[in-house]
Design an enzyme around this catalytic site. Structure first.
Site, PDB file in Angstrom:
ATOM      1  N   GLU A   1      34.151  34.889  40.834  1.00 10.46           N
ATOM      2  CA  GLU A   1      35.162  35.885  41.227  1.00 10.46           C
ATOM      3  C   GLU A   1      36.527  35.272  40.937  1.00 10.46           C
ATOM      4  O   GLU A   1      36.828  34.184  41.402  1.00 10.46           O
ATOM      5  CB  GLU A   1      35.006  36.240  42.715  1.00 10.46           C
ATOM      6  CG  GLU A   1      36.117  37.089  43.299  1.00 10.46           C
ATOM      7  CD  GLU A   1      36.414  38.386  42.550  1.00 10.46           C
ATOM      8  OE1 GLU A   1      35.472  39.131  42.239  1.00 10.46           O
ATOM      9  OE2 GLU A   1      37.605  38.630  42.259  1.00 10.46           O
TER      10      GLU A   1
ATOM     11  N   HIS B   1      23.714  49.351  43.420  1.00 13.85           N
ATOM     12  CA  HIS B   1      22.952  48.507  44.347  1.00 13.85           C
ATOM     13  C   HIS B   1      21.496  48.970  44.484  1.00 13.85           C
ATOM     14  O   HIS B   1      20.610  48.151  44.686  1.00 13.85           O
ATOM     15  CB  HIS B   1      23.698  48.416  45.688  1.00 13.85           C
ATOM     16  CG  HIS B   1      25.025  47.703  45.551  1.00 13.85           C
ATOM     17  ND1 HIS B   1      26.112  47.953  46.340  1.00 13.85           N
ATOM     18  CD2 HIS B   1      25.444  46.756  44.662  1.00 13.85           C
ATOM     19  CE1 HIS B   1      27.126  47.183  45.958  1.00 13.85           C
ATOM     20  NE2 HIS B   1      26.745  46.446  44.939  1.00 13.85           N
TER      21      HIS B   1
ATOM     22  N   GLY C   1      33.978  34.997  34.917  1.00 14.65           N
ATOM     23  CA  GLY C   1      32.529  35.195  34.848  1.00 14.65           C
ATOM     24  C   GLY C   1      32.022  35.412  33.434  1.00 14.65           C
ATOM     25  O   GLY C   1      30.903  34.999  33.099  1.00 14.65           O
TER      26      GLY C   1
ATOM     27  N   SER D   1      27.408  43.054  46.085  1.00 12.81           N
ATOM     28  CA  SER D   1      26.268  42.518  45.322  1.00 12.81           C
ATOM     29  C   SER D   1      25.874  41.079  45.721  1.00 12.81           C
ATOM     30  O   SER D   1      24.677  40.776  45.759  1.00 12.81           O
ATOM     31  CB  SER D   1      26.529  42.617  43.820  1.00 12.81           C
ATOM     32  OG  SER D   1      27.791  42.092  43.494  1.00 12.81           O
TER      33      SER D   1
ATOM     34  N   HIS E   1      30.949  39.059  38.298  1.00 10.08           N
ATOM     35  CA  HIS E   1      32.134  39.662  38.925  1.00 10.08           C
ATOM     36  C   HIS E   1      31.733  40.026  40.352  1.00 10.08           C
ATOM     37  O   HIS E   1      31.331  41.149  40.631  1.00 10.08           O
ATOM     38  CB  HIS E   1      32.567  40.903  38.156  1.00 10.08           C
ATOM     39  CG  HIS E   1      33.029  40.626  36.760  1.00 10.08           C
ATOM     40  ND1 HIS E   1      32.183  40.203  35.769  1.00 10.08           N
ATOM     41  CD2 HIS E   1      34.259  40.715  36.205  1.00 10.08           C
ATOM     42  CE1 HIS E   1      32.880  40.036  34.653  1.00 10.08           C
ATOM     43  NE2 HIS E   1      34.140  40.338  34.890  1.00 10.08           N
TER      44      HIS E   1
ATOM     45  N   ASP F   1      29.559  43.226  36.340  1.00 13.92           N
ATOM     46  CA  ASP F   1      30.126  44.385  37.046  1.00 13.92           C
ATOM     47  C   ASP F   1      31.652  44.265  37.113  1.00 13.92           C
ATOM     48  O   ASP F   1      32.216  44.104  38.195  1.00 13.92           O
ATOM     49  CB  ASP F   1      29.499  44.420  38.459  1.00 13.92           C
ATOM     50  CG  ASP F   1      30.049  45.547  39.311  1.00 13.92           C
ATOM     51  OD1 ASP F   1      30.503  46.565  38.742  1.00 13.92           O
ATOM     52  OD2 ASP F   1      30.031  45.405  40.550  1.00 13.92           O
TER      53      ASP F   1
HETATM   54  N1  SAM Z   1      29.889  43.166  41.977  1.00 16.63           N
HETATM   55  C1  SAM Z   1      30.631  43.545  43.174  1.00 16.63           C
HETATM   56  C2  SAM Z   1      29.705  44.369  44.076  1.00 16.63           C
HETATM   57  O1  SAM Z   1      28.826  45.107  43.552  1.00 16.63           O
HETATM   58  O2  SAM Z   1      29.832  44.281  45.293  1.00 16.63           O
HETATM   59  C3  SAM Z   1      31.880  44.300  42.864  1.00 16.63           C
HETATM   60  C4  SAM Z   1      32.742  43.672  41.826  1.00 16.63           C
HETATM   61  S1  SAM Z   1      34.228  44.530  41.450  1.00 16.63           S
HETATM   62  C5  SAM Z   1      33.693  45.964  40.660  1.00 16.63           C
HETATM   63  C6  SAM Z   1      34.846  43.544  40.116  1.00 16.63           C
HETATM   64  C7  SAM Z   1      35.410  42.203  40.561  1.00 16.63           C
HETATM   65  O3  SAM Z   1      35.616  41.386  39.401  1.00 16.63           O
HETATM   66  C8  SAM Z   1      36.775  42.293  41.240  1.00 16.63           C
HETATM   67  O4  SAM Z   1      36.666  41.687  42.513  1.00 16.63           O
HETATM   68  C9  SAM Z   1      37.720  41.484  40.329  1.00 16.63           C
HETATM   69  O5  SAM Z   1      38.681  40.745  41.053  1.00 16.63           O
HETATM   70  C10 SAM Z   1      36.769  40.562  39.625  1.00 16.63           C
HETATM   71  N2  SAM Z   1      37.160  40.071  38.292  1.00 16.63           N
HETATM   72  C11 SAM Z   1      37.955  40.659  37.369  1.00 16.63           C
HETATM   73  N3  SAM Z   1      37.921  39.960  36.207  1.00 16.63           N
HETATM   74  C12 SAM Z   1      37.079  38.898  36.411  1.00 16.63           C
HETATM   75  C13 SAM Z   1      36.570  37.858  35.583  1.00 16.63           C
HETATM   76  N4  SAM Z   1      36.950  37.751  34.295  1.00 16.63           N
HETATM   77  N5  SAM Z   1      35.689  36.980  36.105  1.00 16.63           N
HETATM   78  C14 SAM Z   1      35.293  37.081  37.410  1.00 16.63           C
HETATM   79  N6  SAM Z   1      35.716  38.060  38.235  1.00 16.63           N
HETATM   80  C15 SAM Z   1      36.593  38.963  37.745  1.00 16.63           C
END
Ligand code: SAM
Length: 304
Positions: free
Chosen positions: A128, A19, A157, A108, A42, A182
């Protein structure tokens, strides 16, 4: 596939690195008048309670944002001067916690929303896949009443970002976009999906700014990912920056304790020219305040 929940990890050292890099990048990109498309492939749930079931203050945030805030902004001492990027990050977090107690951590999507310009020049697209987290994200975003400026979709994503690039031209005709990738890397294929996705995005929109978070763990795919991203950037003749932060082992842990994630990196393609200097000032301070024991380190490399 859906065992990962970011709420368990919100505000940990990896989020701090991610961040701070995200905010510093956006601060620079927002200096230009022209509108910009921001994409979070993500997105997670958007907002996390640090005093809730998942992340009590004893959780991972205690080795991340809670520790940093305690070191630099303790209520009973005058605030300690920190690198501007760290101050900027802590100010943003403090904004979500008006009472002074650290209860809420913005993910994020909310970090990005906080920096969007209100006259709706900018657009934010959030993806998401997790059924619960995407519902929570939609509900959290709905409260912002941001209208068409923010779009949330429960979609993959990695795939849904592709048709969004190149982005539509802004009022001045310029096309600008920043993408944060991410994933949770809970499945091994995430590593190859990240590099394939970045390759495609850089081909579609070579001037975009791309941020990739990755874990630094003893796993070949994890080790290879920054190397692959460097190769893609060099082949496309695009500048890149790779920043890592390792907080080292917890000295209170015994040999049988699972170490958890101790290090991560941010790889940025087409970084703002200011980003390296900003992180060079911030990372040593992050290490001072978050570093724990054996294996602690920080690094910044760049090229192109
Ligand atoms: N970017 C966020 C932040 O910084 O606050 C944190 C994201 S977390 C590390 C990863 C997220 O991606 C999880 O909530 C998961 O459910 C989601 N996820 C997993 N595979 C995905 C995909 N193919 N497309 C979108 N989201 C996905």
């Amino acid at each position: 596939m859906f065992s990962y929940r970011h709420a368990f990890h919100a505000g940990n050292h990896a989020d701090v690195l991610k961040h701070i890099t995200l905010i510093a990048t956006l601060r620079h990109l927002m200096q230009k008048e022209a509108g910009i498309t921001l994409i979070d492939t993500h997105a997670g749930a958007g907002l996390y309670r640090l005093d809730g079931d998942y992340t009590e203050t004893g959780g991972e945030a205690k080795d991340g944002v809670v520790k940093l805030m305690g070191a630099l902004r303790a209520a009973d001492r005058p605030a300690t001067a920190a690198a501007p990027a760290i101050d900027d990050y802590l100010d943003l977090i403090a904004n979500f916690n008006p009472s002074g107690a650290l209860r809420v951590y913005p993910g994020s999507p909310f970090v990005m929303h906080h920096l969007l310009r209100t006259e709706s020049r900018d657009r934010l697209k959030l993806f998401e896949l997790h059924p619960t987290d995407s519902r929570t994200l939609s509900a959290n975003i709905a409260q912002l009443e941001a209208g068409r400026q923010i779009a949330v979709a429960r979609e993959d994503g990695f795939e849904s970002v592709k048709p969004l690039l190149p982005p539509p031209p802004s009022a001045t005709g310029s096309k600008r976009a920043m993408v944060l990738i991410d994933p949770s890397y809970e499945i091994k294929s995430d590593y190859s999906k990240v590099s394939a996705c970045i390759q495609e995005l850089v081909r579609r929109f070579p001037t975009g700014t791309y941020l990739v978070w990755y874990p630094v763990i003893p796993r070949p795919e994890a080790h290879d990912l920054p190397r692959r991203l460097r190769t893609i950037s060099n082949q496309a003749q695009k500048p890149w920056l790779n920043a890592t932060l390792a907080i080292g082992q917890d000295p209170t842990h015994g040999p049988e304790d699972r170490p958890g994630l101790t290090a991560s990196g941010m790889f940025v393609i087409n970084p703002p020219h200011t980003l390296k200097g900003v992180l060079q000032e911030a990372l040593p301070q992050l290490l001072t305040h978050l570093g724990r024991g054996r294996g602690k380190s920080q690094s910044i490399e760049s090229g192109g």
